[in-house]
Design a protein around this motif. Structure first.
Motif, PDB file in Angstrom:
ATOM      1  N   ASP A  23     -17.552  -3.232  -3.405  1.00 10.93           N
ATOM      2  CA  ASP A  23     -16.758  -4.257  -2.931  1.00 10.93           C
ATOM      3  C   ASP A  23     -16.065  -5.119  -3.902  1.00 10.93           C
ATOM      4  O   ASP A  23     -16.681  -5.938  -4.686  1.00 10.93           O
ATOM      5  CB  ASP A  23     -17.282  -4.964  -1.482  1.00 10.93           C
ATOM      6  CG  ASP A  23     -18.429  -5.814  -2.076  1.00 10.93           C
ATOM      7  OD1 ASP A  23     -18.616  -5.751  -3.185  1.00 10.93           O
ATOM      8  OD2 ASP A  23     -18.679  -6.638  -1.254  1.00 10.93           O
TER       9      ASP A  23
ATOM     10  N   PHE B 132      -8.424   0.367   0.457  1.00 16.79           N
ATOM     11  CA  PHE B 132      -8.418  -0.889   1.172  1.00 16.79           C
ATOM     12  C   PHE B 132      -8.772  -0.383   2.529  1.00 16.79           C
ATOM     13  O   PHE B 132      -8.152   0.857   3.313  1.00 16.79           O
ATOM     14  CB  PHE B 132      -6.829  -1.212   1.305  1.00 16.79           C
ATOM     15  CG  PHE B 132      -6.296  -1.964   0.168  1.00 16.79           C
ATOM     16  CD1 PHE B 132      -6.593  -3.292  -0.183  1.00 16.79           C
ATOM     17  CD2 PHE B 132      -5.572  -1.180  -0.874  1.00 16.79           C
ATOM     18  CE1 PHE B 132      -6.176  -3.668  -1.317  1.00 16.79           C
ATOM     19  CE2 PHE B 132      -5.162  -1.734  -1.935  1.00 16.79           C
ATOM     20  CZ  PHE B 132      -5.302  -3.022  -2.115  1.00 16.79           C
TER      21      PHE B 132
ATOM     22  N   ASP C 144     -10.100  -5.184   3.180  1.00 17.95           N
ATOM     23  CA  ASP C 144     -11.221  -5.354   2.103  1.00 17.95           C
ATOM     24  C   ASP C 144     -10.458  -4.315   1.006  1.00 17.95           C
ATOM     25  O   ASP C 144      -9.855  -3.272   1.433  1.00 17.95           O
ATOM     26  CB  ASP C 144     -12.405  -4.987   2.861  1.00 17.95           C
ATOM     27  CG  ASP C 144     -12.968  -5.975   3.673  1.00 17.95           C
ATOM     28  OD1 ASP C 144     -12.593  -7.091   3.525  1.00 17.95           O
ATOM     29  OD2 ASP C 144     -13.655  -5.772   4.451  1.00 17.95           O
ATOM     30  N   PHE C 145     -11.071  -4.500  -0.257  1.00 16.16           N
ATOM     31  CA  PHE C 145     -10.568  -3.718  -1.283  1.00 16.16           C
ATOM     32  C   PHE C 145     -11.822  -3.139  -2.133  1.00 16.16           C
ATOM     33  O   PHE C 145     -12.838  -4.092  -2.237  1.00 16.16           O
ATOM     34  CB  PHE C 145      -9.865  -4.720  -2.429  1.00 16.16           C
ATOM     35  CG  PHE C 145      -9.415  -3.799  -3.473  1.00 16.16           C
ATOM     36  CD1 PHE C 145      -8.733  -2.849  -3.510  1.00 16.16           C
ATOM     37  CD2 PHE C 145      -9.155  -4.565  -4.841  1.00 16.16           C
ATOM     38  CE1 PHE C 145      -8.383  -2.189  -4.594  1.00 16.16           C
ATOM     39  CE2 PHE C 145      -8.705  -4.237  -5.605  1.00 16.16           C
ATOM     40  CZ  PHE C 145      -7.977  -3.044  -5.822  1.00 16.16           C
ATOM     41  N   TRP C 146     -11.747  -1.920  -2.123  1.00 19.35           N
ATOM     42  CA  TRP C 146     -13.049  -1.211  -2.652  1.00 19.35           C
ATOM     43  C   TRP C 146     -12.880  -0.332  -3.717  1.00 19.35           C
ATOM     44  O   TRP C 146     -11.506   0.287  -3.958  1.00 19.35           O
ATOM     45  CB  TRP C 146     -13.797  -0.218  -1.596  1.00 19.35           C
ATOM     46  CG  TRP C 146     -14.083  -0.925  -0.428  1.00 19.35           C
ATOM     47  CD1 TRP C 146     -13.029  -1.283   0.654  1.00 19.35           C
ATOM     48  CD2 TRP C 146     -15.187  -1.495   0.102  1.00 19.35           C
ATOM     49  NE1 TRP C 146     -13.685  -2.141   1.767  1.00 19.35           N
ATOM     50  CE2 TRP C 146     -15.204  -2.164   1.378  1.00 19.35           C
ATOM     51  CE3 TRP C 146     -16.506  -1.537  -0.619  1.00 19.35           C
ATOM     52  CZ2 TRP C 146     -16.115  -2.686   2.017  1.00 19.35           C
ATOM     53  CZ3 TRP C 146     -17.444  -2.041   0.151  1.00 19.35           C
ATOM     54  CH2 TRP C 146     -17.350  -2.604   1.404  1.00 19.35           C
TER      55      TRP C 146
ATOM     56  N   TYR D 222      -6.040  -5.992  -8.678  1.00 21.12           N
ATOM     57  CA  TYR D 222      -5.871  -4.564  -8.123  1.00 21.12           C
ATOM     58  C   TYR D 222      -4.994  -3.964  -9.607  1.00 21.12           C
ATOM     59  O   TYR D 222      -5.238  -3.114  -9.932  1.00 21.12           O
ATOM     60  CB  TYR D 222      -4.756  -4.539  -7.156  1.00 21.12           C
ATOM     61  CG  TYR D 222      -3.910  -3.158  -6.978  1.00 21.12           C
ATOM     62  CD1 TYR D 222      -4.532  -2.302  -6.293  1.00 21.12           C
ATOM     63  CD2 TYR D 222      -2.694  -3.166  -7.564  1.00 21.12           C
ATOM     64  CE1 TYR D 222      -4.009  -1.019  -6.200  1.00 21.12           C
ATOM     65  CE2 TYR D 222      -2.030  -1.931  -7.572  1.00 21.12           C
ATOM     66  CZ  TYR D 222      -2.673  -0.843  -6.793  1.00 21.12           C
ATOM     67  OH  TYR D 222      -2.038   0.357  -6.670  1.00 21.12           O
TER      68      TYR D 222
ATOM     69  N   TYR E 123      -6.494   5.014   0.769  1.00 23.62           N
ATOM     70  CA  TYR E 123      -7.022   5.289  -0.235  1.00 23.62           C
ATOM     71  C   TYR E 123      -6.077   6.234  -1.479  1.00 23.62           C
ATOM     72  O   TYR E 123      -5.049   6.523  -1.099  1.00 23.62           O
ATOM     73  CB  TYR E 123      -8.277   6.087  -0.239  1.00 23.62           C
ATOM     74  CG  TYR E 123      -7.952   7.470   0.337  1.00 23.62           C
ATOM     75  CD1 TYR E 123      -7.673   8.661  -0.580  1.00 23.62           C
ATOM     76  CD2 TYR E 123      -7.916   7.659   1.579  1.00 23.62           C
ATOM     77  CE1 TYR E 123      -7.555   9.882  -0.003  1.00 23.62           C
ATOM     78  CE2 TYR E 123      -7.578   8.874   2.225  1.00 23.62           C
ATOM     79  CZ  TYR E 123      -7.372   9.977   1.419  1.00 23.62           C
ATOM     80  OH  TYR E 123      -7.088  11.291   1.798  1.00 23.62           O
TER      81      TYR E 123
ATOM     82  N   ILE F  52       0.997  -1.286  -0.043  1.00 24.29           N
ATOM     83  CA  ILE F  52      -0.113   0.058   0.104  1.00 24.29           C
ATOM     84  C   ILE F  52       0.802   1.220  -0.167  1.00 24.29           C
ATOM     85  O   ILE F  52       0.645   2.144  -0.818  1.00 24.29           O
ATOM     86  CB  ILE F  52      -0.991  -0.192   1.375  1.00 24.29           C
ATOM     87  CG1 ILE F  52      -2.104  -1.126   0.908  1.00 24.29           C
ATOM     88  CG2 ILE F  52      -1.609   1.338   1.661  1.00 24.29           C
ATOM     89  CD1 ILE F  52      -3.017  -1.379   2.214  1.00 24.29           C
TER      90      ILE F  52
ATOM     91  N   ASP G  79      -4.650 -11.977  -5.156  1.00 24.77           N
ATOM     92  CA  ASP G  79      -5.566 -10.679  -5.563  1.00 24.77           C
ATOM     93  C   ASP G  79      -5.033  -9.686  -6.236  1.00 24.77           C
ATOM     94  O   ASP G  79      -5.799  -8.732  -6.688  1.00 24.77           O
ATOM     95  CB  ASP G  79      -6.768 -10.268  -4.657  1.00 24.77           C
ATOM     96  CG  ASP G  79      -7.565 -11.347  -4.081  1.00 24.77           C
ATOM     97  OD1 ASP G  79      -7.702 -12.158  -4.625  1.00 24.77           O
ATOM     98  OD2 ASP G  79      -7.698 -11.482  -2.695  1.00 24.77           O
TER      99      ASP G  79
ATOM    100  N   PHE H  61      -9.185  -9.202   0.980  1.00 18.39           N
ATOM    101  CA  PHE H  61      -8.319  -9.046  -0.002  1.00 18.39           C
ATOM    102  C   PHE H  61      -6.881  -9.948   0.322  1.00 18.39           C
ATOM    103  O   PHE H  61      -6.519  -9.681   1.537  1.00 18.39           O
ATOM    104  CB  PHE H  61      -7.880  -7.769  -0.591  1.00 18.39           C
ATOM    105  CG  PHE H  61      -6.846  -7.505  -1.531  1.00 18.39           C
ATOM    106  CD1 PHE H  61      -7.117  -7.367  -2.932  1.00 18.39           C
ATOM    107  CD2 PHE H  61      -5.419  -7.325  -1.372  1.00 18.39           C
ATOM    108  CE1 PHE H  61      -6.482  -7.050  -3.818  1.00 18.39           C
ATOM    109  CE2 PHE H  61      -4.634  -7.119  -2.342  1.00 18.39           C
ATOM    110  CZ  PHE H  61      -5.049  -6.953  -3.444  1.00 18.39           C
TER     111      PHE H  61
ATOM    112  N   LEU I 142      -9.348   4.064  -5.290  1.00 15.42           N
ATOM    113  CA  LEU I 142      -9.356   2.461  -4.801  1.00 15.42           C
ATOM    114  C   LEU I 142      -9.277   3.029  -3.226  1.00 15.42           C
ATOM    115  O   LEU I 142      -8.147   3.706  -3.066  1.00 15.42           O
ATOM    116  CB  LEU I 142      -8.136   2.050  -5.542  1.00 15.42           C
ATOM    117  CG  LEU I 142      -8.452   1.379  -7.047  1.00 15.42           C
ATOM    118  CD1 LEU I 142      -7.050   0.607  -7.337  1.00 15.42           C
ATOM    119  CD2 LEU I 142      -9.709   0.556  -7.189  1.00 15.42           C
TER     120      LEU I 142
END
Length: 188
Positions: A164, A125, A140-142, A178, A114, A91, A174, A169, A123
């Motif tokens: 979502d 998390f 979690d990934f949004w 991304y 974000y 991140i 995953d 994630f 995006l």
């Protein structure tokens, strides 16, 4: 020489390995198979407990990569801390901003990361179960549709503006999801 096996199958896997490879093991030259087996059975068996790591490392040295691989399988706390560290490094490397969700769009009073990927998309998390004591590794990934950061940091979002992409994630599993979102944003 090392192979990761289920802990409950460790003794049997070790015996099978020694039996099949005894003649080829340079470390055991000058020791007869019977002497080795007698010494092996004279030692107390390894039990699944907190001392497992220390007990196993008494007799041989693992490379850092092998030790990491084994600890990821047998030490839950090590695995959780490592997964959390890996995703936090990812991140930061991807230049996400960090804040706390003070509105509850994701998880109230929990960490939120974000970054803007297009004019009206971000995006994000979040760590829905973050607790300083447990140091949980669930992220979690949004995908967020908003005109600005303030739209979702200071105001409650409509559910249609929050998608979502992956609850729970996992960086290894995953990462393509991304990368696809980043690629789509760059091409769009």
């Amino acid at each position: 020489m090392f192979e990761v096996v289920n802990f409950l199958e460790l003794a049997e896997a070790f015996r099978e390995y020694i039996t099949s490879e005894f003649e080829n093991l340079l470390e055991l030259k000058g020791v007869s198979y019977n002497e080795f087996i007698n010494e092996y059975y004279a030692k107390r068996p390894i039990r699944n407990g907190n001392y497992c790591r220390d007990y196993l490392s008494e007799d041989f040295e693992l490379t850092p990569a092998n030790l990491h691989h084994i600890l990821m399988k047998i030490d839950y706390n090590y695995m959780v801390a490592n997964k959390r560290k890996s995703i936090i490094e990812f991140i930061k490397q991807e230049h996400f901003e960090e804040t706390i969700d003070s509105i509850g769009n994701f998880a109230l009073q929990k960490p939120l990361f974000y970054k803007r990927i297009s004019k009206n998309e971000f995006l994000a998390f979040n760590q829905p179960f973050f607790d300083l004591k447990t140091n949980d590794s669930v992220f979690d990934f949004w995908l967020v549709k908003a005109e600005s950061e303030n739209m979702f940091l200071k105001n409650k979002l409509n559910r249609k503006d929050l998608t979502d992409l992956r609850l729970g994630f996992d960086l290894e599993r995953d990462i393509e999801l991304y990368n696809d979102k980043i690629t789509c944003a760059n091409n769009g």
